[in-house]
Design an enzyme around this catalytic site. Sequence first.
Site, short mmCIF file in Angstrom:
data_model
loop_
_atom_site.label_atom_id
_atom_site.label_comp_id
_atom_site.label_asym_id
_atom_site.label_seq_id
_atom_site.Cartn_x
_atom_site.Cartn_y
_atom_site.Cartn_z
N ASP B 9 -3.56 57.85 38.46
CA ASP B 9 -2.58 57.31 37.51
C ASP B 9 -2.29 58.36 36.45
O ASP B 9 -3.08 59.27 36.23
CB ASP B 9 -3.12 56.04 36.85
CG ASP B 9 -2.13 55.46 35.84
OD1 ASP B 9 -0.93 55.42 36.14
OD2 ASP B 9 -2.55 55.07 34.73
N SER B 10 -1.19 58.17 35.76
CA SER B 10 -0.83 59.06 34.66
C SER B 10 -1.78 58.90 33.47
O SER B 10 -1.81 59.74 32.59
CB SER B 10 0.58 58.74 34.18
OG SER B 10 0.62 57.41 33.70
N CYS B 72 0.36 54.23 39.80
CA CYS B 72 1.31 54.58 38.74
C CYS B 72 2.70 54.40 39.34
O CYS B 72 3.00 54.98 40.38
CB CYS B 72 1.07 56.03 38.34
SG CYS B 72 2.33 56.69 37.20
N THR B 74 5.64 55.35 38.12
CA THR B 74 6.50 56.53 38.02
C THR B 74 6.15 57.52 39.13
O THR B 74 7.04 58.05 39.82
CB THR B 74 6.36 57.18 36.63
OG1 THR B 74 6.42 56.16 35.62
CG2 THR B 74 7.45 58.18 36.39
N GLU B 151 -1.92 52.96 25.76
CA GLU B 151 -2.80 54.14 25.73
C GLU B 151 -3.51 54.27 24.37
O GLU B 151 -4.60 54.80 24.29
CB GLU B 151 -2.02 55.43 26.02
CG GLU B 151 -1.50 55.58 27.46
CD GLU B 151 -2.57 55.94 28.49
OE1 GLU B 151 -3.53 56.66 28.16
OE2 GLU B 151 -2.45 55.48 29.65
N CYS B 184 4.83 48.60 35.88
CA CYS B 184 4.07 49.70 35.29
C CYS B 184 2.64 49.18 35.20
O CYS B 184 2.41 48.06 34.76
CB CYS B 184 4.61 50.05 33.90
SG CYS B 184 3.59 51.26 33.01
N HIS B 186 0.34 49.82 33.26
CA HIS B 186 -0.15 49.52 31.91
C HIS B 186 0.15 48.08 31.51
O HIS B 186 -0.55 47.51 30.67
CB HIS B 186 0.54 50.42 30.88
CG HIS B 186 0.09 51.84 30.91
ND1 HIS B 186 0.57 52.75 31.82
CD2 HIS B 186 -0.81 52.52 30.13
CE1 HIS B 186 0.00 53.94 31.59
NE2 HIS B 186 -0.84 53.82 30.58
#
Lengths: 268, 268
Positions: B9-10, B72, B74, B151, B184, B186
């Site tokens: 993941d990012s 992720c 994206t 984050e 997403c 998150h």
Amino acid sequence: MKKPIGVIDSGVGGLTVVHELMRQLPKEPLIYLGDTERCPYGPRTEEEVKQFTWEMVHFLLKKNIKMLVIACNTATAFAINDLHEKLDIPVIGVIKPGARAAIKSTENDYIGIIGTEGTIRSEAYNDALRQIKSEIEVLSLACPAFAPMVEKGLLEGPEARRVVEKSLVPISKHDKMDTLILGCTHYPLLKDTIQEVVGEDIKVISSSEETARETSTTLDIHQIADDDDQSPLHQFYATGDLEIFIDITQRIFKDSQFEVLTIKHADL
Amino acid sequence: MKKPIGVIDSGVGGLTVVHELMRQLPKEPLIYLGDTERCPYGPRTEEEVKQFTWEMVHFLLKKNIKMLVIACNTATAFAINDLHEKLDIPVIGVIKPGARAAIKSTENDYIGIIGTEGTIRSEAYNDALRQIKSEIEVLSLACPAFAPMVEKGLLEGPEARRVVEKSLVPISKHDKMDTLILGCTHYPLLKDTIQEVVGEDIKVISSSEETARETSTTLDIHQIADDDDQSPLHQFYATGDLEIFIDITQRIFKDSQFEVLTIKHADL
């Protein structure tokens, strides 16, 4: 011509899988074969179920199917390993999709499963659940009255309710079960009654809906999904009385629109 | 030693996928890599996202993974086709599982999707949905404030609520949308707040939960599932500050018990 997905069942129960396949995968042509003549499979021996299943598979292989969905829990329980081994097209059954959805749903690892005598006796759901998550506690119950009731077209009303209530007594008051798998493709036709009897707090999982979803995943992994926009033509075959079959089909699909190429008797 | 499933993941969002993988597939060892140093990927170019994703994949390939989960959206949107083509292990992303679950859920074919700018700009969800079902109407909305907020560890309270409410204005009053995809990884950490803002009638789909379920299906189709009962050991790596990473990890897994082999900094 677009290659169809083959769907087999012991009778009309698998039409609930077809209904979901049409809804979730509306570009895919389907070919359904119900062995209504020899339904139910629940009380039959493993050898009989295997033999009948192979006869249905041979019928569909001649129709050039690209994938096989075993839309019958009893046939899945007894024949899927053999089919996986010997066929070179993707094969999915109804048990693992139902098991996976139940594992995703449960919050306390207590899962109930109802099905035919054959499915329950095979312990195929217990195996599928515990293979993924050893902690799962399984409450299983055979409901031999349900599939024949559905095949006769008795789907609601006081008599259906009485049969469902009486059959579910051994599990309906269990204080821990939070998820119940309808482990027979006939049972989604009784889902409202079953949900009423077990109560709103129990998450009722239809292996039919879940199987349609996993069919989508399987087509994708094997890169054989159909994505052109032409409406597919569907084919329906039954080994028994065509009049009752058409009647039940019309009831299951009363709110759906789709194009039918064939509804025919099949000789296996 | 059991071969692990690799998860990239990012940043920390993919830990919601890890959480679900542990719950739904408790026998599988996992190895997670979060590119927290370069997070978020949302505003980056396609080329950057592809390059960073490949750097993460090379790191995990050296750890002998048996399957890759791109946790992720994206990275899935921009890199999955390339990864599918070039890797000889199974690869799944978060977009198709979310899309399939939304198609199963929707009753009127109006589906909302929220994600990073990159994910929304790529139209990857629109493509995935319409490839399966042309009739689907998609309402998509980028929420660039959400991932950075998570984050930083801001997951609830009045400030989080204010940001969520303000961001969702363009879709939260839509009168037809019946299903909303959290596009997403998150966003499941903000799920309660998002559900409150859009209302109880909207079915909110977490691509994390759905991806865990499709990981199970994929392991099964490729016959690489782990079914021995020994507790797996998990590994966690992050490219950025390890202190914040450990803090968020502890918050996400506060109710979980599992065994960790490693939490380390990764140099890509």
